[in-house]
Enzyme design. Structure first.
Site, PDB file in Angstrom:
ATOM      1  N   HIS A 125      -5.956 -31.094  19.190  1.00 56.12           N
ATOM      2  CA  HIS A 125      -6.279 -31.922  18.235  1.00 56.12           C
ATOM      3  C   HIS A 125      -5.660 -31.492  16.804  1.00 56.12           C
ATOM      4  CE1 HIS A 125      -9.526 -33.206  20.492  1.00 56.12           C
ATOM      5  NE2 HIS A 125      -9.995 -34.049  19.503  1.00 56.12           N
ATOM      6  N   ASN A 159     -11.495 -28.779  20.366  1.00 52.86           N
ATOM      7  CA  ASN A 159     -10.562 -29.405  19.523  1.00 52.86           C
ATOM      8  C   ASN A 159      -8.975 -29.035  20.168  1.00 52.86           C
ATOM      9  OD1 ASN A 159     -11.741 -30.203  17.188  1.00 52.86           O
ATOM     10  ND2 ASN A 159     -12.341 -28.301  16.719  1.00 52.86           N
ATOM     11  N   GLU A 180     -19.767 -24.878  14.957  1.00 52.43           N
ATOM     12  CA  GLU A 180     -18.585 -24.654  15.214  1.00 52.43           C
ATOM     13  C   GLU A 180     -18.217 -23.261  14.406  1.00 52.43           C
ATOM     14  OE1 GLU A 180     -15.608 -27.495  15.807  1.00 52.43           O
ATOM     15  OE2 GLU A 180     -14.268 -26.480  14.497  1.00 52.43           O
ATOM     16  N   HIS A 204      -3.961 -34.385  15.192  1.00 57.69           N
ATOM     17  CA  HIS A 204      -4.406 -34.865  13.887  1.00 57.69           C
ATOM     18  C   HIS A 204      -3.093 -34.959  12.854  1.00 57.69           C
ATOM     19  CE1 HIS A 204      -9.022 -33.669  14.220  1.00 57.69           C
ATOM     20  NE2 HIS A 204      -8.751 -34.878  14.780  1.00 57.69           N
ATOM     21  N   ARG A 218     -17.317 -23.592  20.025  1.00 58.58           N
ATOM     22  CA  ARG A 218     -17.090 -25.186  19.840  1.00 58.58           C
ATOM     23  C   ARG A 218     -15.702 -25.648  19.702  1.00 58.58           C
ATOM     24  NH1 ARG A 218     -21.134 -29.712  17.136  1.00 58.58           N
ATOM     25  NH2 ARG A 218     -19.456 -31.664  17.555  1.00 58.58           N
ATOM     26  N   HIS A 259      -6.414 -42.404  18.387  1.00 55.95           N
ATOM     27  CA  HIS A 259      -6.736 -40.913  18.253  1.00 55.95           C
ATOM     28  C   HIS A 259      -6.680 -40.080  19.729  1.00 55.95           C
ATOM     29  CE1 HIS A 259      -9.168 -37.203  17.439  1.00 55.95           C
ATOM     30  NE2 HIS A 259      -9.826 -37.613  18.772  1.00 55.95           N
ATOM     31  N   LYS A 309     -19.777 -30.914  27.152  1.00 58.72           N
ATOM     32  CA  LYS A 309     -19.986 -30.968  25.696  1.00 58.72           C
ATOM     33  C   LYS A 309     -21.482 -30.572  25.215  1.00 58.72           C
ATOM     34  CE  LYS A 309     -18.919 -33.041  21.252  1.00 58.72           C
ATOM     35  NZ  LYS A 309     -18.206 -33.955  20.735  1.00 58.72           N
ATOM     36  N   LYS A 343     -21.202 -34.344  15.063  1.00 58.22           N
ATOM     37  CA  LYS A 343     -19.860 -34.360  14.107  1.00 58.22           C
ATOM     38  C   LYS A 343     -19.594 -35.885  13.428  1.00 58.22           C
ATOM     39  CE  LYS A 343     -16.936 -30.369  15.250  1.00 58.22           C
ATOM     40  NZ  LYS A 343     -15.352 -29.969  15.647  1.00 58.22           N
ATOM     41  N   GLU A 402      -9.988 -37.436  26.420  1.00 61.37           N
ATOM     42  CA  GLU A 402     -10.813 -36.405  25.971  1.00 61.37           C
ATOM     43  C   GLU A 402     -11.500 -35.946  27.259  1.00 61.37           C
ATOM     44  OE1 GLU A 402     -11.076 -35.191  22.845  1.00 61.37           O
ATOM     45  OE2 GLU A 402     -10.784 -36.908  21.659  1.00 61.37           O
ATOM     46  N   ARG A 442     -30.533 -38.909   1.296  1.00 54.89           N
ATOM     47  CA  ARG A 442     -30.590 -37.583   1.932  1.00 54.89           C
ATOM     48  C   ARG A 442     -30.850 -37.311   3.356  1.00 54.89           C
ATOM     49  NH1 ARG A 442     -33.289 -35.963  -3.275  1.00 54.89           N
ATOM     50  NH2 ARG A 442     -31.779 -35.550  -4.791  1.00 54.89           N
TER      51      ARG A 442
HETATM   52  P1  NAD Z   1     -12.729 -47.222  18.074  1.00 55.23           P
HETATM   53  O1  NAD Z   1     -13.946 -46.906  17.487  1.00 55.23           O
HETATM   54  O2  NAD Z   1     -11.412 -47.756  17.156  1.00 55.23           O
HETATM   55  O3  NAD Z   1     -12.578 -48.162  19.268  1.00 55.23           O
HETATM   56  C1  NAD Z   1     -11.726 -48.429  19.631  1.00 55.23           C
HETATM   57  C2  NAD Z   1     -11.301 -50.099  19.669  1.00 55.23           C
HETATM   58  O4  NAD Z   1     -12.100 -50.694  20.823  1.00 55.23           O
HETATM   59  C3  NAD Z   1     -11.811 -50.991  18.511  1.00 55.23           C
HETATM   60  O5  NAD Z   1     -10.907 -51.870  18.529  1.00 55.23           O
HETATM   61  C4  NAD Z   1     -13.278 -51.346  19.012  1.00 55.23           C
HETATM   62  O6  NAD Z   1     -13.552 -52.576  18.300  1.00 55.23           O
HETATM   63  C5  NAD Z   1     -13.090 -51.556  20.428  1.00 55.23           C
HETATM   64  N1  NAD Z   1     -14.159 -51.541  21.398  1.00 55.23           N
HETATM   65  C6  NAD Z   1     -15.090 -50.766  21.325  1.00 55.23           C
HETATM   66  N2  NAD Z   1     -16.050 -50.883  22.171  1.00 55.23           N
HETATM   67  C7  NAD Z   1     -15.388 -51.794  23.134  1.00 55.23           C
HETATM   68  C8  NAD Z   1     -15.878 -52.463  24.305  1.00 55.23           C
HETATM   69  N3  NAD Z   1     -16.657 -52.152  25.072  1.00 55.23           N
HETATM   70  N4  NAD Z   1     -14.943 -53.299  24.838  1.00 55.23           N
HETATM   71  C9  NAD Z   1     -13.839 -53.829  24.145  1.00 55.23           C
HETATM   72  N5  NAD Z   1     -13.446 -53.300  23.033  1.00 55.23           N
HETATM   73  C10 NAD Z   1     -14.235 -52.136  22.546  1.00 55.23           C
HETATM   74  O7  NAD Z   1     -11.865 -45.838  18.755  1.00 55.23           O
HETATM   75  P2  NAD Z   1     -12.460 -44.623  19.609  1.00 55.23           P
HETATM   76  O8  NAD Z   1     -11.305 -44.221  20.314  1.00 55.23           O
HETATM   77  O9  NAD Z   1     -13.700 -45.103  20.174  1.00 55.23           O
HETATM   78  O10 NAD Z   1     -12.773 -43.552  18.445  1.00 55.23           O
HETATM   79  C11 NAD Z   1     -11.921 -42.940  17.823  1.00 55.23           C
HETATM   80  C12 NAD Z   1     -12.484 -42.097  16.561  1.00 55.23           C
HETATM   81  O11 NAD Z   1     -13.483 -41.255  17.219  1.00 55.23           O
HETATM   82  C13 NAD Z   1     -11.661 -41.498  15.945  1.00 55.23           C
HETATM   83  O12 NAD Z   1     -11.658 -41.854  14.451  1.00 55.23           O
HETATM   84  C14 NAD Z   1     -11.743 -39.877  16.169  1.00 55.23           C
HETATM   85  O13 NAD Z   1     -11.526 -39.291  15.006  1.00 55.23           O
HETATM   86  C15 NAD Z   1     -13.092 -39.872  16.343  1.00 55.23           C
HETATM   87  N6  NAD Z   1     -13.847 -38.820  17.097  1.00 55.23           N
HETATM   88  C16 NAD Z   1     -14.912 -38.176  16.652  1.00 55.23           C
HETATM   89  C17 NAD Z   1     -15.350 -37.276  17.566  1.00 55.23           C
HETATM   90  C18 NAD Z   1     -16.573 -36.516  17.209  1.00 55.23           C
HETATM   91  O14 NAD Z   1     -16.919 -35.527  17.564  1.00 55.23           O
HETATM   92  N7  NAD Z   1     -17.354 -36.904  15.977  1.00 55.23           N
HETATM   93  C19 NAD Z   1     -14.893 -36.802  18.693  1.00 55.23           C
HETATM   94  C20 NAD Z   1     -13.319 -37.411  19.060  1.00 55.23           C
HETATM   95  C21 NAD Z   1     -13.009 -38.600  18.149  1.00 55.23           C
HETATM   96  N1  GLY Z   2     -14.846 -33.524  19.350  1.00 53.86           N
HETATM   97  C1  GLY Z   2     -14.965 -32.129  18.897  1.00 53.86           C
HETATM   98  C2  GLY Z   2     -16.285 -31.751  18.694  1.00 53.86           C
HETATM   99  O1  GLY Z   2     -17.382 -32.366  18.754  1.00 53.86           O
HETATM  100  O2  GLY Z   2     -16.607 -30.515  18.497  1.00 53.86           O
END
Ligand code: NAD
Ligand code: GLY
Length: 396
Positions: A273, A270, A262, A277, A266, A291, A252, A168, A210, A146
């Protein structure tokens, strides 16, 4: 149609003492959420100092670090050493890389692993990686017994400017992105700019989308600064990168503090997005479209659609297109295969979490630096726009 206008975030002039040339100092950004408040520490040696920085947050000197194979191979030893120095017992759980990890099976495996380690709610889980690891780990932490506490150590530009901040967390399903998740804030975020030097250029650009988003949604001056300095930001480890990370986190943090769950403002985060998406779902989650690439194309679509509806000047959409072209960022014409079936894209957009009563909610633009939330968007006009994009670009 209801509008939630973006009346705040007035562009503050970016320093004339140029942030690409003044030495980078460590910065701290507070995410002000009452009892759930925390700091984002941005620096160029936070990984090396991670043990010392997280120790005050630990209930017990025992942590589980969830990471992926790439991050572990490149930066795992630095982090291990940082924890050893502070006598923190660290268990590393190393997952394959990639978006497909944001799924039920990996989630279950992580939870099983934590249970096998006899972790309890007082223990701390660390997300060490990009947005995939951050979203997956944060969600695991939110439901483990939990809820156990977690800390973010983001290692991609995207994760440092966006996904590690704001709480998120989510996994994907075959119905779409991030559909199962929770709002669950970390106890701290440690962003080390130096780890970006190992990030592939394609990933840096995905993160840059972003960064650009913050300028487009509420800060025209920042967009202008990026037009001049975007190439320096993409160098990965530079003063300009640190400045962009810090400013993005400040923006942010401010928006999340106003609207953590949100209910309104907030949603501006997006921008691009809903289109993005839909493109990601169409591409599958196998790495064909990152992404950030989907967001890059999606933001241009949001501006183009806004211009087509007479909400924003054509010139603004063109200016954004020019910047994306200059930075070699993803635009719809770079992914023509995903536009073969406009009806399917529209149906993917129908899965978006912002939609209400079956009607689409979109983040649209009045101008660069002035985005707003538009509810009850007509599906017919979106289909018309998607069809027009589909006909304009070639499908080979
Ligand atoms: P990712 O986590 O897949 O990382 C991208 C690639 O880079 C991977 O292959 C990873 O192994 C590699 N990598 C990571 N750090 C590295 C480094 N320092 N040096 C070399 N390689 C490295 O992708 P991302 O772009 O970081 O994240 C995308 C995800 O984030 C999506 O799923 C998206 O939906 C999510 N997201 C979430 C939010 C939120 O608010 N929670 C906001 C934006 C995106
Ligand atoms: N990435 C969008 C949010 O955090 O609201």
């Amino acid at each position: 149609m209801t509008h939630i206008h973006n009346t705040q975030d007035r562009p503050q002039k970016h320093p004339t003492e140029h942030p690409t040339e003044t030495p980078f100092k460590h910065s701290k950004v507070r995410v002000d959420l009452g009892p759930r408040s925390y700091d984002i520490i941005i620096g160029d040696d936070t990984l090396r100092r991670a043990g010392m920085l997280i120790k005050p947050h630990l209930n017990a000197p025992r942590i589980a670090v969830i990471t992926d194979e790439n991050v572990m191979a490149l930066h795992g030893q630095t982090l291990k050493k940082a924890f050893e120095t502070e006598q923190i017992e660290a268990h590393f759980i190393v997952r394959p890389e990639g978006e497909s990890q944001k799924n039920f099976t990996p989630l279950q495996e992580i939870l099983d692993h934590l249970l096998a380690l006899s972790f309890d709610r007082k223990d701390t889980v660390i997300a060490f990686g990009g947005g995939v690891i951050g979203d997956l780990t944060g969600f695991a932490a939110s439901i483990f017994k939990r809820g156990c506490q977690f800390i973010q150590i983001p290692t991609t530009l995207l994760a440092q400017v966006d996904s590690s901040v704001g709480g998120k967390t989510a996994i994907n399903t075959r119905h779409g992105k991030n559909l199962i998740g929770a709002f669950y804030q970390p106890k701290a975020v440690l962003a080390d700019i130096s780890v970006l030097s190992t990030l592939p250029e394609r990933e840096l650009k995905a993160g840059y989308a972003e960064v650009l988003k913050y300028g487009l949604l509420g800060d025209a001056d920042f967009f202008e600064w990026l037009e001049d300095n975007g190439d320096k930001v993409l160098k990965g480890k530079s003063v300009a990168t640190a400045y962009a990370v810090s400013l993005s986190c400040q923006t942010k943090a401010r928006i999340v503090a106003e609207d953590e769950f949100e209910n309104g403002r907030r949603a501006l985060l997006n921008l691009g997005h809903t289109f993005g998406h839909a493109l990601e779902l169409e591409a599958g989650y196998g790495g064909d479209l990152l992404h950030g690439e989907a967001v890059s194309a999606g933001m241009l679509m949001a501006f183009e659609y806004s211009a087509a509806q007479g909400l924003c000047a054509e010139a603004d959409a063109k200016r954004l297109a020019q910047h994306l072209t200059k930075m070699k960022m993803c635009r719809p014409q770079d992914i023509p295969h995903l536009f073969k079936n406009p009806e399917t894209l529209l149906s993917h957009m129908g899965q978006d979490k912002k939609n209400e009563g079956g009607a689409l909610t979109l983040i649209l633009a009045k101008s660069i630096g002035n985005a707003f939330v538009q509810k009850a968007v007509s599906s017919a006009t979106i289909l018309e726009y998607l069809t027009q994009v589909s006909m304009t670009i070639r499908h080979d």
